[in-house]
Design a protein around this motif. Structure first.
Motif, PDB file in Angstrom:
ATOM      1  N   ALA A   1      10.459  -7.789  -5.031  1.00  0.00           N
ATOM      2  CA  ALA A   1      10.676  -8.350  -6.366  1.00  0.00           C
ATOM      3  C   ALA A   1      10.854  -9.860  -6.312  1.00  0.00           C
ATOM      4  O   ALA A   1      10.551 -10.561  -7.280  1.00  0.00           O
ATOM      5  N   MET A   2      11.303 -10.389  -5.164  1.00  0.00           N
ATOM      6  CA  MET A   2      11.525 -11.828  -5.039  1.00  0.00           C
ATOM      7  C   MET A   2      10.246 -12.642  -5.213  1.00  0.00           C
ATOM      8  O   MET A   2      10.301 -13.823  -5.507  1.00  0.00           O
ATOM      9  N   PHE A   3       9.091 -12.010  -5.050  1.00  0.00           N
ATOM     10  CA  PHE A   3       7.831 -12.731  -5.209  1.00  0.00           C
ATOM     11  C   PHE A   3       7.491 -12.981  -6.670  1.00  0.00           C
ATOM     12  O   PHE A   3       6.714 -13.876  -6.969  1.00  0.00           O
ATOM     13  N   GLY A   4       8.028 -12.198  -7.561  1.00  0.00           N
ATOM     14  CA  GLY A   4       7.729 -12.366  -8.978  1.00  0.00           C
ATOM     15  C   GLY A   4       6.248 -12.184  -9.260  1.00  0.00           C
ATOM     16  O   GLY A   4       5.637 -12.989  -9.969  1.00  0.00           O
ATOM     17  N   PHE A   5       5.642 -11.149  -8.708  1.00  0.00           N
ATOM     18  CA  PHE A   5       4.219 -10.900  -8.916  1.00  0.00           C
ATOM     19  C   PHE A   5       3.912 -10.831 -10.406  1.00  0.00           C
ATOM     20  O   PHE A   5       4.611 -10.180 -11.170  1.00  0.00           O
ATOM     21  N   SER A   6       2.840 -11.483 -10.812  1.00  0.00           N
ATOM     22  CA  SER A   6       2.429 -11.441 -12.218  1.00  0.00           C
ATOM     23  C   SER A   6       1.849 -10.063 -12.536  1.00  0.00           C
ATOM     24  O   SER A   6       1.403  -9.331 -11.647  1.00  0.00           O
ATOM     25  N   ASP A   7       1.831  -9.733 -13.839  1.00  0.00           N
ATOM     26  CA  ASP A   7       1.249  -8.454 -14.264  1.00  0.00           C
ATOM     27  C   ASP A   7      -0.224  -8.383 -13.873  1.00  0.00           C
ATOM     28  O   ASP A   7      -0.713  -7.333 -13.460  1.00  0.00           O
ATOM     29  N   GLU A   8      -0.924  -9.498 -13.982  1.00  0.00           N
ATOM     30  CA  GLU A   8      -2.341  -9.543 -13.625  1.00  0.00           C
ATOM     31  C   GLU A   8      -2.540  -9.223 -12.134  1.00  0.00           C
ATOM     32  O   GLU A   8      -3.398  -8.437 -11.764  1.00  0.00           O
ATOM     33  N   PHE A   9      -1.704  -9.823 -11.276  1.00  0.00           N
ATOM     34  CA  PHE A   9      -1.801  -9.578  -9.841  1.00  0.00           C
ATOM     35  C   PHE A   9      -1.515  -8.115  -9.530  1.00  0.00           C
ATOM     36  O   PHE A   9      -2.242  -7.486  -8.760  1.00  0.00           O
TER      37      PHE A   9
ATOM     38  N   TRP B   1       0.837  -1.204   0.000  1.00  0.00           N
ATOM     39  CA  TRP B   1       0.000   0.000   0.000  1.00  0.00           C
ATOM     40  C   TRP B   1       0.870   1.252   0.000  1.00  0.00           C
ATOM     41  O   TRP B   1       0.617   2.189  -0.758  1.00  0.00           O
ATOM     42  N   GLU B   2       1.884   1.295   0.854  1.00  0.00           N
ATOM     43  CA  GLU B   2       2.730   2.482   0.960  1.00  0.00           C
ATOM     44  C   GLU B   2       3.452   2.768  -0.355  1.00  0.00           C
ATOM     45  O   GLU B   2       3.617   3.927  -0.732  1.00  0.00           O
ATOM     46  N   ILE B   3       3.876   1.737  -1.059  1.00  0.00           N
ATOM     47  CA  ILE B   3       4.514   1.941  -2.358  1.00  0.00           C
ATOM     48  C   ILE B   3       3.486   2.441  -3.361  1.00  0.00           C
ATOM     49  O   ILE B   3       3.693   3.428  -4.053  1.00  0.00           O
ATOM     50  N   GLY B   4       2.349   1.746  -3.434  1.00  0.00           N
ATOM     51  CA  GLY B   4       1.329   2.074  -4.428  1.00  0.00           C
ATOM     52  C   GLY B   4       0.634   3.396  -4.208  1.00  0.00           C
ATOM     53  O   GLY B   4       0.249   4.070  -5.169  1.00  0.00           O
ATOM     54  N   SER B   5       0.481   3.796  -2.952  1.00  0.00           N
ATOM     55  CA  SER B   5      -0.257   5.037  -2.677  1.00  0.00           C
ATOM     56  C   SER B   5       0.477   6.269  -3.196  1.00  0.00           C
ATOM     57  O   SER B   5      -0.132   7.308  -3.391  1.00  0.00           O
ATOM     58  N   LYS B   6       1.781   6.138  -3.455  1.00  0.00           N
ATOM     59  CA  LYS B   6       2.579   7.272  -3.942  1.00  0.00           C
ATOM     60  C   LYS B   6       2.714   7.276  -5.470  1.00  0.00           C
ATOM     61  O   LYS B   6       3.259   8.211  -6.033  1.00  0.00           O
ATOM     62  N   MET B   7       2.237   6.213  -6.125  1.00  0.00           N
ATOM     63  CA  MET B   7       2.410   6.081  -7.565  1.00  0.00           C
ATOM     64  C   MET B   7       1.226   6.678  -8.330  1.00  0.00           C
ATOM     65  O   MET B   7       0.131   6.789  -7.799  1.00  0.00           O
ATOM     66  N   LYS B   8       1.473   7.012  -9.595  1.00  0.00           N
ATOM     67  CA  LYS B   8       0.436   7.635 -10.419  1.00  0.00           C
ATOM     68  C   LYS B   8      -0.216   6.675 -11.403  1.00  0.00           C
ATOM     69  O   LYS B   8      -1.296   6.950 -11.910  1.00  0.00           O
ATOM     70  N   ASN B   9       0.456   5.570 -11.712  1.00  0.00           N
ATOM     71  CA  ASN B   9      -0.113   4.617 -12.672  1.00  0.00           C
ATOM     72  C   ASN B   9       0.435   3.214 -12.396  1.00  0.00           C
ATOM     73  O   ASN B   9       1.415   3.062 -11.656  1.00  0.00           O
ATOM     74  N   PRO B  10      -0.172   2.184 -12.989  1.00  0.00           N
ATOM     75  CA  PRO B  10       0.252   0.808 -12.692  1.00  0.00           C
ATOM     76  C   PRO B  10       1.664   0.474 -13.168  1.00  0.00           C
ATOM     77  O   PRO B  10       2.340  -0.348 -12.553  1.00  0.00           O
ATOM     78  N   VAL B  11       2.125   1.118 -14.220  1.00  0.00           N
ATOM     79  CA  VAL B  11       3.484   0.862 -14.709  1.00  0.00           C
ATOM     80  C   VAL B  11       4.501   1.378 -13.688  1.00  0.00           C
ATOM     81  O   VAL B  11       5.458   0.679 -13.332  1.00  0.00           O
ATOM     82  N   GLU B  12       4.286   2.571 -13.204  1.00  0.00           N
ATOM     83  CA  GLU B  12       5.157   3.149 -12.189  1.00  0.00           C
ATOM     84  C   GLU B  12       5.131   2.300 -10.916  1.00  0.00           C
ATOM     85  O   GLU B  12       6.162   2.037 -10.300  1.00  0.00           O
ATOM     86  N   PHE B  13       3.937   1.833 -10.543  1.00  0.00           N
ATOM     87  CA  PHE B  13       3.775   0.970  -9.377  1.00  0.00           C
ATOM     88  C   PHE B  13       4.566  -0.324  -9.555  1.00  0.00           C
ATOM     89  O   PHE B  13       5.334  -0.734  -8.686  1.00  0.00           O
ATOM     90  N   SER B  14       4.421  -0.962 -10.707  1.00  0.00           N
ATOM     91  CA  SER B  14       5.125  -2.219 -10.987  1.00  0.00           C
ATOM     92  C   SER B  14       6.635  -2.022 -10.965  1.00  0.00           C
ATOM     93  O   SER B  14       7.369  -2.821 -10.368  1.00  0.00           O
ATOM     94  N   GLU B  15       7.113  -0.954 -11.583  1.00  0.00           N
ATOM     95  CA  GLU B  15       8.550  -0.675 -11.612  1.00  0.00           C
ATOM     96  C   GLU B  15       9.097  -0.444 -10.204  1.00  0.00           C
ATOM     97  O   GLU B  15      10.182  -0.919  -9.875  1.00  0.00           O
ATOM     98  N   ASN B  16       8.347   0.264  -9.382  1.00  0.00           N
ATOM     99  CA  ASN B  16       8.793   0.515  -8.017  1.00  0.00           C
ATOM    100  C   ASN B  16       8.784  -0.751  -7.172  1.00  0.00           C
ATOM    101  O   ASN B  16       9.654  -0.937  -6.329  1.00  0.00           O
ATOM    102  N   LEU B  17       7.800  -1.632  -7.381  1.00  0.00           N
ATOM    103  CA  LEU B  17       7.791  -2.919  -6.672  1.00  0.00           C
ATOM    104  C   LEU B  17       9.038  -3.725  -7.030  1.00  0.00           C
ATOM    105  O   LEU B  17       9.629  -4.374  -6.170  1.00  0.00           O
ATOM    106  N   GLN B  18       9.424  -3.685  -8.290  1.00  0.00           N
ATOM    107  CA  GLN B  18      10.577  -4.461  -8.754  1.00  0.00           C
ATOM    108  C   GLN B  18      11.900  -3.935  -8.209  1.00  0.00           C
ATOM    109  O   GLN B  18      12.902  -4.636  -8.246  1.00  0.00           O
ATOM    110  N   GLN B  19      11.899  -2.725  -7.682  1.00  0.00           N
ATOM    111  CA  GLN B  19      13.115  -2.134  -7.122  1.00  0.00           C
ATOM    112  C   GLN B  19      13.208  -2.338  -5.611  1.00  0.00           C
ATOM    113  O   GLN B  19      14.084  -1.773  -4.970  1.00  0.00           O
ATOM    114  N   THR B  20      12.317  -3.136  -5.050  1.00  0.00           N
ATOM    115  CA  THR B  20      12.321  -3.395  -3.614  1.00  0.00           C
ATOM    116  C   THR B  20      12.573  -4.874  -3.371  1.00  0.00           C
ATOM    117  O   THR B  20      12.656  -5.668  -4.307  1.00  0.00           O
ATOM    118  N   GLU B  21      12.639  -5.250  -2.089  1.00  0.00           N
ATOM    119  CA  GLU B  21      12.794  -6.658  -1.720  1.00  0.00           C
ATOM    120  C   GLU B  21      11.588  -7.489  -2.147  1.00  0.00           C
ATOM    121  O   GLU B  21      11.669  -8.709  -2.212  1.00  0.00           O
TER     122      GLU B  21
END
Length: 154
Positions: free
Chosen positions: A120-128, A98-118
């Motif tokens: 990323a080890m979950f390998g979340f799918s694009d759908e998720f 939530w804290e990562i996503g609440s600061k983002m403006k779109n899903p691409v930015e959200f996904s990129e920021n998730l991938q730059q954190t710990e």
């Protein structure tokens, strides 16, 4: 280790592998009584509901944040998706997302920021990620409400 780290390690083990799981009680800190019901009040608001979070900031003083109902519901929804996707129930992980996503403006930015954190080890799918982004968007726009049970009288 945090719950999601253990879950990831167990998920990655081969089916026939043997392992030893040792459960240890966490070390008690000096902050053990912060946010417990009936333990007092914070500046300008109550901590006594048990939902306050102590934030230790490296670039300033510590602060106490009390999330509003919308944030609580958003975290519950993200946690439910984590449980259905990964089989883990972890409010801290949901709050981190939530804290990562609440600061983002779109899903691409959200996904990129998730991938730059710990995370990323979950390998979340694009759908998720897209489903989580929808939950975050609903919360930010106020479309998310807590569902409560009620009895109908006939």
């Amino acid at each position: 280790m945090r719950h999601f780290e253990v879950a990831k390690m167990l998920k990655d083990l081969p089916r026939d592998a043997s392992f030893l799981l040792r459960v240890v009680e966490p070390i008690k800190s000096g902050f053990a009584n912060i946010g417990k019901p009936g333990q007092g009040k914070a500046k300008g608001g109550a901590i006594s509901n048990g939902k306050a979070t102590l934030r230790l900031n490296s670039k300033g003083p510590a602060s106490v944040e009390v999330p509003d109902d919308v944030v609580d519901v958003a975290i519950e929804k993200i946690n439910a998706r984590l449980e259905s996707y990964l089989g883990i129930n972890d409010n801290e992980l949901a709050q981190t997302i939530w804290e990562i996503g609440s600061k983002m403006k779109n899903p691409v930015e959200f996904s990129e920021n998730l991938q730059q954190t710990e995370l990323a080890m979950f390998g979340f799918s694009d759908e998720f990620i897209f489903e989580i982004w929808g939950d975050i968007g609903d919360a930010k726009s106020g479309r998310m409400v807590k569902i409560t049970q009620f009895d109908e009288q006939f």
